[in-house]
Design a protein around this motif. Structure first.
Motif, PDB file in Angstrom:
ATOM      1  N   VAL A 185      -5.072   8.385  21.411  1.00  0.00           N
ATOM      2  CA  VAL A 185      -5.772   7.512  20.867  1.00  0.00           C
ATOM      3  C   VAL A 185      -7.271   7.860  20.442  1.00  0.00           C
ATOM      4  O   VAL A 185      -7.354   7.816  19.139  1.00  0.00           O
ATOM      5  CB  VAL A 185      -5.787   6.119  21.534  1.00  0.00           C
ATOM      6  CG1 VAL A 185      -6.710   5.146  20.847  1.00  0.00           C
ATOM      7  CG2 VAL A 185      -4.280   5.331  21.449  1.00  0.00           C
ATOM      8  N   PRO A 186      -8.095   8.175  21.503  1.00  0.00           N
ATOM      9  CA  PRO A 186      -9.307   8.575  21.117  1.00  0.00           C
ATOM     10  C   PRO A 186      -9.308   9.888  20.211  1.00  0.00           C
ATOM     11  O   PRO A 186     -10.167  10.236  19.405  1.00  0.00           O
ATOM     12  CB  PRO A 186      -9.731   9.020  22.304  1.00  0.00           C
ATOM     13  CG  PRO A 186      -8.678   9.345  23.308  1.00  0.00           C
ATOM     14  CD  PRO A 186      -7.495   8.467  22.952  1.00  0.00           C
ATOM     15  N   LEU A 187      -8.358  10.929  20.264  1.00  0.00           N
ATOM     16  CA  LEU A 187      -8.071  11.933  19.385  1.00  0.00           C
ATOM     17  C   LEU A 187      -7.870  11.578  17.990  1.00  0.00           C
ATOM     18  O   LEU A 187      -8.581  12.045  17.009  1.00  0.00           O
ATOM     19  CB  LEU A 187      -6.957  12.894  19.744  1.00  0.00           C
ATOM     20  CG  LEU A 187      -6.771  13.939  19.002  1.00  0.00           C
ATOM     21  CD1 LEU A 187      -8.061  14.944  19.180  1.00  0.00           C
ATOM     22  CD2 LEU A 187      -5.487  14.834  19.149  1.00  0.00           C
ATOM     23  N   GLY A 188      -7.304  10.431  17.920  1.00  0.00           N
ATOM     24  CA  GLY A 188      -6.692  10.016  16.473  1.00  0.00           C
ATOM     25  C   GLY A 188      -8.110   9.201  15.714  1.00  0.00           C
ATOM     26  O   GLY A 188      -8.301   9.426  14.794  1.00  0.00           O
ATOM     27  N   ILE A 189      -8.693   8.549  16.687  1.00  0.00           N
ATOM     28  CA  ILE A 189     -10.213   7.809  16.196  1.00  0.00           C
ATOM     29  C   ILE A 189     -10.982   8.845  15.748  1.00  0.00           C
ATOM     30  O   ILE A 189     -11.837   8.975  14.732  1.00  0.00           O
ATOM     31  CB  ILE A 189     -10.651   7.006  17.298  1.00  0.00           C
ATOM     32  CG1 ILE A 189      -9.785   5.739  17.390  1.00  0.00           C
ATOM     33  CG2 ILE A 189     -11.813   6.469  16.857  1.00  0.00           C
ATOM     34  CD1 ILE A 189     -10.222   5.107  18.648  1.00  0.00           C
ATOM     35  N   ALA A 190     -11.321   9.965  16.712  1.00  0.00           N
ATOM     36  CA  ALA A 190     -12.163  11.166  16.277  1.00  0.00           C
ATOM     37  C   ALA A 190     -11.852  11.495  14.910  1.00  0.00           C
ATOM     38  O   ALA A 190     -12.361  12.037  14.044  1.00  0.00           O
ATOM     39  CB  ALA A 190     -12.198  12.062  17.352  1.00  0.00           C
ATOM     40  N   ALA A 191     -10.397  12.053  14.771  1.00  0.00           N
ATOM     41  CA  ALA A 191      -9.965  12.668  13.627  1.00  0.00           C
ATOM     42  C   ALA A 191     -10.101  11.607  12.199  1.00  0.00           C
ATOM     43  O   ALA A 191     -10.509  12.227  11.182  1.00  0.00           O
ATOM     44  CB  ALA A 191      -8.563  12.807  13.619  1.00  0.00           C
ATOM     45  N   ALA A 194     -14.200  11.955  11.606  1.00  0.00           N
ATOM     46  CA  ALA A 194     -14.407  13.137  10.953  1.00  0.00           C
ATOM     47  C   ALA A 194     -13.789  13.249   9.594  1.00  0.00           C
ATOM     48  O   ALA A 194     -14.600  13.876   8.703  1.00  0.00           O
ATOM     49  CB  ALA A 194     -13.642  14.341  11.788  1.00  0.00           C
ATOM     50  N   GLY A 195     -12.655  12.639   9.130  1.00  0.00           N
ATOM     51  CA  GLY A 195     -12.260  12.820   7.946  1.00  0.00           C
ATOM     52  C   GLY A 195     -12.832  12.101   7.085  1.00  0.00           C
ATOM     53  O   GLY A 195     -13.397  12.252   6.009  1.00  0.00           O
ATOM     54  N   ALA A 196     -13.451  10.809   7.424  1.00  0.00           N
ATOM     55  CA  ALA A 196     -14.246   9.693   6.514  1.00  0.00           C
ATOM     56  C   ALA A 196     -15.594  10.398   6.160  1.00  0.00           C
ATOM     57  O   ALA A 196     -16.030  10.366   5.211  1.00  0.00           O
ATOM     58  CB  ALA A 196     -14.173   8.352   7.503  1.00  0.00           C
ATOM     59  N   ALA A 197     -16.163  11.065   7.390  1.00  0.00           N
ATOM     60  CA  ALA A 197     -17.592  11.645   7.070  1.00  0.00           C
ATOM     61  C   ALA A 197     -17.415  12.709   6.278  1.00  0.00           C
ATOM     62  O   ALA A 197     -18.235  13.002   5.191  1.00  0.00           O
ATOM     63  CB  ALA A 197     -18.052  12.070   8.558  1.00  0.00           C
ATOM     64  N   SER A 198     -16.373  13.608   6.489  1.00  0.00           N
ATOM     65  CA  SER A 198     -16.171  14.561   5.351  1.00  0.00           C
ATOM     66  C   SER A 198     -15.872  14.136   4.071  1.00  0.00           C
ATOM     67  O   SER A 198     -16.478  14.981   3.042  1.00  0.00           O
ATOM     68  CB  SER A 198     -15.055  15.894   6.031  1.00  0.00           C
ATOM     69  OG  SER A 198     -13.763  14.976   5.766  1.00  0.00           O
ATOM     70  N   THR A 199     -15.152  13.291   3.929  1.00  0.00           N
ATOM     71  CA  THR A 199     -15.000  12.710   2.593  1.00  0.00           C
ATOM     72  C   THR A 199     -16.351  12.205   1.836  1.00  0.00           C
ATOM     73  O   THR A 199     -16.530  12.503   0.726  1.00  0.00           O
ATOM     74  CB  THR A 199     -13.972  11.310   2.483  1.00  0.00           C
ATOM     75  OG1 THR A 199     -12.835  11.612   3.032  1.00  0.00           O
ATOM     76  CG2 THR A 199     -13.840  10.783   1.119  1.00  0.00           C
ATOM     77  N   ALA A 200     -17.166  11.635   2.416  1.00  0.00           N
ATOM     78  CA  ALA A 200     -18.489  11.580   1.908  1.00  0.00           C
ATOM     79  C   ALA A 200     -19.366  12.745   1.450  1.00  0.00           C
ATOM     80  O   ALA A 200     -20.004  12.697   0.604  1.00  0.00           O
ATOM     81  CB  ALA A 200     -19.398  10.685   3.142  1.00  0.00           C
ATOM     82  N   VAL A 201     -19.142  13.781   2.387  1.00  0.00           N
ATOM     83  CA  VAL A 201     -19.920  15.062   2.076  1.00  0.00           C
ATOM     84  C   VAL A 201     -19.289  15.782   0.998  1.00  0.00           C
ATOM     85  O   VAL A 201     -19.808  16.169  -0.225  1.00  0.00           O
ATOM     86  CB  VAL A 201     -19.836  15.961   3.223  1.00  0.00           C
ATOM     87  CG1 VAL A 201     -20.406  17.328   2.852  1.00  0.00           C
ATOM     88  CG2 VAL A 201     -20.665  15.353   4.265  1.00  0.00           C
ATOM     89  N   TRP A 202     -17.758  15.635   0.728  1.00  0.00           N
ATOM     90  CA  TRP A 202     -17.423  16.388  -0.394  1.00  0.00           C
ATOM     91  C   TRP A 202     -17.416  15.565  -1.665  1.00  0.00           C
ATOM     92  O   TRP A 202     -17.735  16.176  -2.738  1.00  0.00           O
ATOM     93  CB  TRP A 202     -15.730  16.438  -0.178  1.00  0.00           C
ATOM     94  CG  TRP A 202     -15.463  17.461   0.902  1.00  0.00           C
ATOM     95  CD1 TRP A 202     -14.889  17.459   2.208  1.00  0.00           C
ATOM     96  CD2 TRP A 202     -15.570  18.923   0.684  1.00  0.00           C
ATOM     97  NE1 TRP A 202     -14.784  18.566   2.540  1.00  0.00           N
ATOM     98  CE2 TRP A 202     -15.052  19.692   2.018  1.00  0.00           C
ATOM     99  CE3 TRP A 202     -16.121  19.729  -0.320  1.00  0.00           C
ATOM    100  CZ2 TRP A 202     -15.109  20.919   2.118  1.00  0.00           C
ATOM    101  CZ3 TRP A 202     -16.150  21.161   0.001  1.00  0.00           C
ATOM    102  CH2 TRP A 202     -15.871  21.531   0.997  1.00  0.00           C
TER     103      TRP A 202
END
Length: 218
Positions: A185-191, A194-202
């Motif tokens: 569960v924490p691994l899924g939340i972290a992923a 991270a994906g949401a943040a990288s989407t903003a950058v890209w």
């Protein structure tokens, strides 16, 4: 090229196309797209975020449909994505069936190297995206036409490279309880974060460099 090598090469090309060109090139072309289509930041963000949301949906859909249809038709469909959201969907549909095809066609000892080579297509696609935007500066419609053409050619290549038929049934079927195992569960939340943040950058990285840092396109 051997059958196994042809499969890995075709899968590498698909990964580069879906992860690099179809998904991440949008942010590089966004400054020109915003000017030409008069998009505000919120609308551009919703469009870029749709690729990430579609990616998540694609992963789930491919895991369910892959057991029924096999890796070949699913993988070929992914490379025909025609829009940003479908580009994001194609990334989600790409990884699971390609991993299944590798497991079905290659001996166990060769699978880690093959999967590593295929996943390297992501970096190659991102690098090619930057070069493509330089070559097609100010012509994002023409660039997407090139991406679509590459998608058709890759589809034909994959149809010949990926073995037909359904993969063998898994010996163990995952259930909802699997997701509740300790640490997942924490691994899924972290992923997810991270994906949401990288989407903003890209999505907005190139726009910020041009507008705030006053850098030119090159």
């Amino acid at each position: 090229m051997s059958g196994q090598g042809n499969l890995v090469a075709a899968a590498f090309a698909l990964t580069a196309l879906t992860y690099g060109l179809a998904r991440f090139a949008y942010g590089l072309m966004l400054p020109d797209i915003r000017v030409e289509l008069d998009l505000d930041a919120a609308t551009a963000g919703w469009i870029g975020g749709s690729a990430f949301a579609a990616y998540c949906l694609g992963i789930g859909a491919s895991l369910v449909a892959g057991r029924r249809f096999g890796p070949r038709p699913l993988t070929v469909v992914t490379s025909l994505a025609l829009a940003i959201a479908l580009g994001g969907l194609s990334t989600g549909l790409t990884s699971p069936p390609l991993a299944t095809a590798v497991a079905h066609a290659l001996p166990e000892a060769a699978r880690p190297r093959a999967n590593g080579a295929i996943n390297a297509g992501t970096a190659a696609g991102i690098i090619l995206s930057g070069l493509a935007v330089l070559l097609f500066a100010g012509s994002w419609r023409g660039l997407y036409l090139v991406f679509a053409t590459l998608g058709v050619l890759t589809s034909l290549w994959l149809w010949r490279a990926i073995p037909g038929g359904r993969p063998p049934a898994p010996t163990q079927v995952a259930s909802g309880k699997t997701l509740l195992r300790r640490g997942l569960v924490p691994l899924g939340i972290a992923a997810l974060l991270a994906g949401a943040a990288s989407t903003a950058v890209w999505t907005f990285g190139a726009d910020i460099l041009r507008g705030d840092a006053r850098l030119d396109d090159r």
